[in-house]
Design a protein around this motif. Sequence first.
Motif: not given
Length: 180
Positions: A48, A101, A108, A123, A126
């Motif tokens: 990210k 995300d 996670k 997945d 989201d």
Amino acid sequence: MVVSLVATAFWAMLPAYVPNNAAVLAGGGRPIDGGRTWGGRRVLGDGKTWRGTAAGTLAGTLLAVVLNAAAPAVSDALGVSLPTFPLAAGVGLALGAMLGDIGASFLKRRSGRERGAAFPGLDQLDFVVGALALAFVAAPGWFSATFSLPVLAVVLVMTPVLHVVTNVGAYLLGLKNEPW
Ligand code: CTP
Ligand code: K
Ligand code: MG
């Protein structure tokens, strides 16, 4: 009727579908969490990044502007009245998809999954939840006019299918490290 529902759902969600793919292409550079950890694990992880998030948000917003220009012609061709996107709706869908995300990566990491690990269900949905939530907050009138319950139902069924197909495609093209 079905054509109209599916076309409307797909069209209305396009500014939310594109950001994740744009982030994959543009990603890299400084991670949002700056490498920080929480409870011994990364807050978000290297997947990210600021660049990916900015590129994804921009791509989704620009797509909304392009769709606005194309809406009359495409609506005519399909015989369906497709929605246009006020700027707040476009930004809400695109940024919301990215935030959804990012929120999933946070969850996670908290559940011990390393970067790239699969989290089936999360997945695939989201970014939909993030996009719909932020669009609702940013443009409530547009949201309720666009997302009738049947359209929302189509979005929730169609999106996971599209997500699986596009991610397997990106994996086969060598653009993604994992097929999810
Ligand atoms: N990406 C990015 N910034 C984002 C989202 C994605 O830079 N906000 C880029 C990263 O290069 C990332 C790739 O797109 O590796 C694929 O995205 P995704 O599958 O969401 O990330 P993962 O690397 O799988 O990490 P995570 O387990 O946290 O989802
Ligand atoms: K993801
Ligand atoms: Mg991934």
